[in-house]
Design a protein around this motif. Sequence first.
Motif, short mmCIF file in Angstrom:
data_model
loop_
_atom_site.label_atom_id
_atom_site.label_comp_id
_atom_site.label_asym_id
_atom_site.label_seq_id
_atom_site.Cartn_x
_atom_site.Cartn_y
_atom_site.Cartn_z
N MET A 31 0.75 -1.28 -0.07
CA MET A 31 -0.03 -0.10 -0.06
C MET A 31 0.94 1.26 -0.10
O MET A 31 0.46 2.07 -0.80
CB MET A 31 -0.79 0.00 1.43
N MET A 36 -0.03 5.12 -1.16
CA MET A 36 -1.03 5.48 0.14
C MET A 36 -0.42 5.62 1.27
O MET A 36 0.71 5.26 1.48
CB MET A 36 -1.89 4.11 0.02
N PRO A 38 -1.56 4.39 4.58
CA PRO A 38 -2.62 3.52 5.40
C PRO A 38 -2.20 3.56 6.86
O PRO A 38 -1.32 3.75 7.54
CB PRO A 38 -2.38 2.36 4.94
N ASP A 42 -6.73 0.72 8.30
CA ASP A 42 -6.74 0.37 6.87
C ASP A 42 -6.24 -0.81 6.59
O ASP A 42 -6.55 -1.90 5.87
CB ASP A 42 -6.18 1.54 6.20
N LEU A 80 -6.42 0.26 -3.73
CA LEU A 80 -6.10 1.33 -4.26
C LEU A 80 -7.20 2.26 -4.95
O LEU A 80 -7.32 3.35 -4.91
CB LEU A 80 -4.98 1.09 -5.61
N TRP A 83 -9.20 3.88 -2.18
CA TRP A 83 -8.39 4.91 -1.62
C TRP A 83 -8.41 6.07 -2.45
O TRP A 83 -8.51 7.37 -2.01
CB TRP A 83 -6.79 4.39 -1.26
N ASP A 87 -9.62 9.89 -1.56
CA ASP A 87 -8.87 10.93 -1.89
C ASP A 87 -9.48 11.89 -2.76
O ASP A 87 -9.46 13.23 -2.55
CB ASP A 87 -7.58 10.36 -2.38
N THR A 205 -2.71 13.36 -0.45
CA THR A 205 -3.16 13.16 1.15
C THR A 205 -2.34 13.63 2.22
O THR A 205 -2.62 14.00 3.35
CB THR A 205 -3.65 11.77 1.15
#
Length: 384
Positions: A31, A36, A38, A42, A80, A83, A87, A205
């Motif tokens: 991830m 990402m 996480p 998550d 993904l 996410w 996002d 993010t």
Amino acid sequence: MEDMSASIIAICEELADAKGQIPISRLADAMRLLGMNPTDQDVGTLQRRALSVQSMQDDNEDGQLALDSSQFGRLMEDALAQWLAADQAQQLLHDFQVFDKDRTGRMSTQKLVEIMKISGNSFTELELEEMLLNSGVEGGTVDYKDVVYKHFFGARSRSALGDWGLQHRKPDPLQDASALREVAKMKADRGKLQALLDGQAAHSTAAATLHDMARLKEMLGEEQEALSLYLRALEIREKVLGPKHFYVATTLDSIANLQDRMGQVAEALDFACRSLSIWERFFGPEHSHVAKILYNLAGRRDFVGDLAGSLDFYQRALSIFQRVNARSEVADALDGIADLKWRSGETDEAILLYNRELSIREELLGVEHPEVVELREFIASLHP
């Protein structure tokens, strides 16, 4: 795995053992490699989903619960996509809040659609129409939070039904290339894997989180720490989104405003000028929002002693305010120009400008308003 993104295929190949199996303990690593950030929750959610795969291998060669590369890849694709959807929802909310100057939580449907079109989101006309119909329009305005939540997370949304692929964006080329580069680094020096995984912060993010943390620190009066966080957010946004993205401009504005309050006016001016170039490109050079930035920059240039630069910015702002018939702002710009003329010894020109300002303020506020009376008395004091 042929139809998966190149980055997911590369990560699966890198993490797989000799039998092509990947332990579910590597989900968090994968991830982070995909960009990402996480949380433990998550990762735990994704691990539970992995355990529900019926054909999951009992263990790999090291005795760990594992999936084959294809199953692992599919799981990562889904993670993904979810996410990216979250996002995208977060970015949309931020976009709307940037333009919701009065913090009402509502905006016109026309403005909402305009923002969605110019902020880089690839919604079709049909999707935009459905979003507005589902949210409920009242008096030509909508609750933009309701629009976002219903579209991405409502009971009838494709997100809630798990139909991510039909609606949400795939990894953009920059993200895909970034993940591939990181896999290449892993192969070149496996001893640096953990440091690599821990360093995956350069994503929008993470930048948004830093920006929000900076705003909180600023509210608490911890200005130096807030400035440090804003600068970190700016570095990430410029790297990930490019130096001309409007998210970069919003962070530049936050830095400039904070530095103003900290007395770092010259530094603030530099950041504000960088922001101006982005907003001019974003809105066009004759937009009212650009005029407001020009007006604020004129004051900053005046403060640092650049009277010629200040006059130029006030005059540019005045021209736009006049064109869009923003009467109060026209009066403000006239006041700024008149003040510069007066301090430069051009008293006659200053009086003419002050009288133009007075006429507008009398019309807007009334002849007996305290501000109008004060301005009238000041003009009288300028006459020999």
